[in-house]
Enzyme design. Structure first.
Site, mmCIF file in Angstrom:
data_model
loop_
_atom_site.group_PDB
_atom_site.id
_atom_site.type_symbol
_atom_site.label_atom_id
_atom_site.label_comp_id
_atom_site.label_asym_id
_atom_site.label_seq_id
_atom_site.Cartn_x
_atom_site.Cartn_y
_atom_site.Cartn_z
ATOM 1 C CG ASP A 13 -2.135 0.962 0.948
ATOM 2 O OD1 ASP A 13 -2.036 1.804 0.011
ATOM 3 O OD2 ASP A 13 -3.143 0.897 1.664
HETATM 4 C C1 BGC Z 1 -4.920 3.467 -0.035
HETATM 5 C C2 BGC Z 1 -4.997 2.472 -1.182
HETATM 6 C C3 BGC Z 1 -4.739 3.175 -2.490
HETATM 7 C C4 BGC Z 1 -3.389 3.853 -2.414
HETATM 8 C C5 BGC Z 1 -3.034 4.585 -3.679
HETATM 9 C C6 BGC Z 1 -3.662 4.294 -0.068
HETATM 10 O O1 BGC Z 1 -3.751 5.365 0.823
HETATM 11 O O2 BGC Z 1 -5.007 2.767 1.191
HETATM 12 O O3 BGC Z 1 -6.259 1.846 -1.206
HETATM 13 O O4 BGC Z 1 -4.800 2.262 -3.543
HETATM 14 O O5 BGC Z 1 -3.404 4.808 -1.354
HETATM 15 O O6 BGC Z 1 -3.808 5.722 -3.822
#
Ligand code: BGC
Length: 760
Positions: free
Chosen positions: A237
């Protein structure tokens, strides 16, 4: 076998990365920037963007929390809505459309689906998640991945794992026992991986039992790759990596976003000083090269038809709306009546949540306009009733204006819910209440109106108390995506017959939810103390009623069920048949829900669990006989001692539910299960487990009695009850007791005997 050196990966590595320098290989493992990987000779860069319910392709300033603008794309219904459709074909169709849009916007990997379980209704990202149930989540998640990937675009199944809250999400340790992980929090990921072969899996921010998901080798390698056979790439993530080398060792291939080269240097130094095995770098680099090949948009950019996708978004939204209550057939609205549309959400719809999934919609349907179009301009009155942008002091005036219209209309439709700022990635809600001025509007309107319909717009569920009984109909309109306004009009006017079912329970009160006393945790830990009793599993087992149970949803037609039968297949599978008939006057879709109740087991078990479902559309008077298969897992629990799925022999009840609470028909079935398949013994197995073991028990008794004199044998017979007192002792302790003295060597032989291949 170490999955990091499997033939496939080595072959891919051999081909694609063998000629790269360590600098090039390491740079493949960390993003170039926010949304793309670093290109190296032979491996071009790929673009990965959010997801899940639209394509958030930023061209200007990049960020992962949706602050900066992105190119227009269709905002399909978010997970909370799609989950309530219970319709994998529909979700797959939405997935295909998302894949087309991703291609058109030159995106190689779409960051979705988000398939965490809704453990608490307070979770700020519940609007993105599908359900509180792993089967619904898994089947719909797998359909999404299939759909997107048919277009040659990859997916990222997220957030693996046990990421069920936003509070302290980047540090908190989700303290969860293994059985609960296996039965509740893992199965959706397992199903998607096994059935739909996702290109990537995204590991979550949080720790699991103390170890960051990004550094958790058990999770990312032992479970994901070795057990489930995942051969794609594991992506972090955004910002979830705290120790790059440890993450690589655990099985995390790609760190996102990039760190301007800092972690590339870290990886190279770790290889050079011998603390990191260079083969791990090779294997991960090969996986990124394989990901690039798999998701390369070779045939040039596709185009998408925004109008067609909007129509699909409308159909999907309509299939996701749940009609909760409909007293005296208040809905659908009859032609020719006068309707008062009240509440600012009718004019400024709330259709998605905040954060990384925020989509710049191509077009937004306005419910008020759609209702005017459907019912006639002159039949629809409107007053905002409350106003987010208006002065608080004007609340009473706005309400008075709305009440005035309500008095003169045949039906009042009140649009209320949660504003986008109340539900978002990054924080959890503190309560389940609607805003005070929304509740005040419902009360005021219901008091004077002939008929009151409440249309809710919310990502996570809200409490319907204390106004529930004062209104005639309640439409759960979720966050429905950009075409939600049209979809709501379709449902209210009867153009579409409602067929959504709750994929999460709506409690009376927050205090009635399973995780209440353990959410969101304290001192850096959140204890999943409710274990497997999540959502309806808790409500039904503990007998704490929900206002609306999981699986509930009304229709404008009626369905009846007949001839529910269940047949066993082999030792531990079954086939269920039922005939469903549309007994009403409108075509409509029903969701057949099959729950299984287990006999007494050695572990605490929910009274029933959803094990199969099917959505079926029927014309008035039409009947259909459906067959639903139940596999071994439908009867199994995870045995943490033996590290395997176990099926207790006995009678299981097979229940057809209109919801998890309303069981329409029931039958029972005898499952042979693991009878005669005893667990292997160990030195710490109890005396009871040893003596009752079908192979070892008789051998043990024979061995002991053979060594006794005639007189001792008589005495031993009288001591049977005494042995029971020792039943809970671990065998290694008991065996040493004076007068027992079973040699260690014999115990080891018996342990081997307990593992007889025919009993595995
Ligand atoms: C989120 C993810 C997301 C990623 C990219 C993170 O803060 O938890 O779900 O895909 O950011 O934007």
């Amino acid at each position: 076998m170490n999955p990091l050196t499997t033939d496939t990966v080595e072959a891919a590595a051999g081909q694609s990365v063998q000629n790269l320098s360590i600098q090039e290989k390491a740079s493949l493992l960390s993003g170039r920037d926010f949304w793309s990987t670093a290109p190296v000779p032979g491996v071009p860069s790929i673009v990965m963007v959010d997801g899940p319910h639209g394509v958030r392709r930023q061209e200007g300033t990049a960020d992962n929390l949706g602050f900066h603008a992105s190119l227009p794309s269709t905002c399909f219904p978010p997970g909370t809505a799609l989950g309530s459709s219970w319709d994998p074909e529909l979700v797959e169709e939405v997935g295909r459309a998302l894949g087309r849009e991703a291609r058109a916007l030159s995106v190689n990997v779409l960051l979705g689906p988000a398939i965490n379980i809704k453990r608490s209704p307070l979770c700020g990202r519940n609007f993105e998640y599908l359900s509180e149930d792993p089967l619904v989540t898994g089947i719909l998640g797998a359909a999404y991945v299939r759909g997107v990937q048919t277009q040659g675009v990859g997916t990222s199944v997220k957030h693996f794992a046990a990421n069920n809250q936003e509070t302290d999400r980047m540090r908190v340790s989700s303290d969860v026992d293994e059985r609960t992980l296996r039965e509740i929090y893992f199965p959706a990921f397992e199903r998607v991986v096994r059935d739909s072969d996702p290109a990537t899996v995204m590991c979550s921010y949080n720790r699991i039992n103390g170890t960051y998901a990004s550094e958790n080798r058990w999770l990312l390698t032992d479970i994901l790759r070795t057990e489930w056979g995942f051969d794609g790439a594991v992506v972090s993530d955004w910002g979830a990596v705290s120790n790059r080398a440890a993450a690589l060792e655990a099985g995390l291939d790609l760190e996102m976003p990039g760190t301007d080269g800092a972690t590339v240097t870290e990886v190279i130094s770790a290889v050079e000083d011998g603390t990191l095995d260079a083969r791990l770098v090779d294997a991960s680099a090969a996986r990124i090269a394989a990901l690039q090949r798999r998701t390369a948009l070779d045939d040039g950019p596709a185009v998408f038809d925004a109008g067609e996708h909007h129509a699909l978004a409308r159909r999907a939204a309509a299939a996701s709306i749940v009609l909760l209550r409909n007293e005296n057939n208040t809905l659908p609205l009859r032609h020719g009546i006068t309707v008062a549309v009240l509440g600012e959400f009718a004019e400024q719809p709330r259709y998605q949540g905040g954060g990384s999934s925020h989509v710049n919609a191509t077009h937004v349907d306005v419910p008020l306009e759609e209702l005017r179009r459907a019912l006639g301009e002159d039949r629809v009155l409107y007053a905002p009733g409350f106003g987010s942008s208006r002065e608080a002091s004007s609340s009473a005036l706005l309400r008075a204006e709305a009440v005035d219209l309500a008095r003169h209309a045949d039906v009042s439709i009140v649009f209320v819910g949660l504003e986008e700022k109340e539900e978002s990635e990054g924080f959890d809600r503190a309560h389940l209440d609607l805003p005070e001025d929304h509740v005040a509007l419902i009360h005021a309107v219901a008091e004077v109106s002939n008929r009151t319909v409440v249309v809710l717009s919310n990502g996570g569920v809200v409490t319907l108390e204390p106004w529930h009984d004062d209104v005639d109909a309640i439409v759960e309109g979720w966050a429905l995506g950009q075409a939600g306004g049209g979809a709501i009009a379709d449902i209210l006017t009867g153009r579409t017959n409602p067929s959504g079912r709750l994929a999460e329970s709506i409690p009376f009160r927050l205090n009635d939810t399973a995780s209440f006393i353990n959410f969101p945790g304290e001192a850096g830990h959140v204890r999943y103390g409710e274990g497997v009793l999540v959502g309806y599993r808790y409500h039904e087992t503990v007998n704490v009623p929900a206002r609306y149970a999981f699986g509930h949803g009304l229709s404008y037609t009626t369905f009846s069920y007949s001839d529910l039968t269940a047949l066993t297949v082999g030792d531990d599978e079954a086939s269920v048949q039922v005939t469903v008939t549309n007994t009403g006057e409108h075509a409509g879709a029903d969701v057949i829900q099959i729950y299984v109740g287990a006999p007494e087991r050695p572990v605490r078990t929910p009274v029933r669990e959803l094990r199969a479902f099917r959505k079926v559309t029927l014309e008035p008077g039409e009947s259909r006989t459906l067959t639903l298969d139940l596999d071994r897992r439908a009867f199994a629990y995870y045995d943490v001692t033996d590290h395997r799925w176990a099926v207790t022999p006995g009678r299981y009840s097979i229940e057809l539910g209109r919801s998890s609470h309303d069981i329409a028909a029931r039958t029972t079935i005898s499952i042979h299960g693991d009878a005669g398949r005893p667990s292997p013994l160990s030195l710490t197995s109890t005396v009871e487990e040893w003596f009752t073991h079908p192979i070892v028990g008789p051998l043990l008794i024979e061995g002991i009695t053979a060594s006794l004199t005639e007189e001792q044998r008589h005495a031993a017979e009288g001591m049977q009850d005494g042995l029971k007192m020792a039943y809970s002792m671990p065998m290694n302790q008991f065996a040493k007791f004076p007068g027992v003295s079973i040699p260690l060597e014999s115990l080891h032989q018996l342990i081997e005997a307990s593992k007889e291949p025919s009993f595995q």
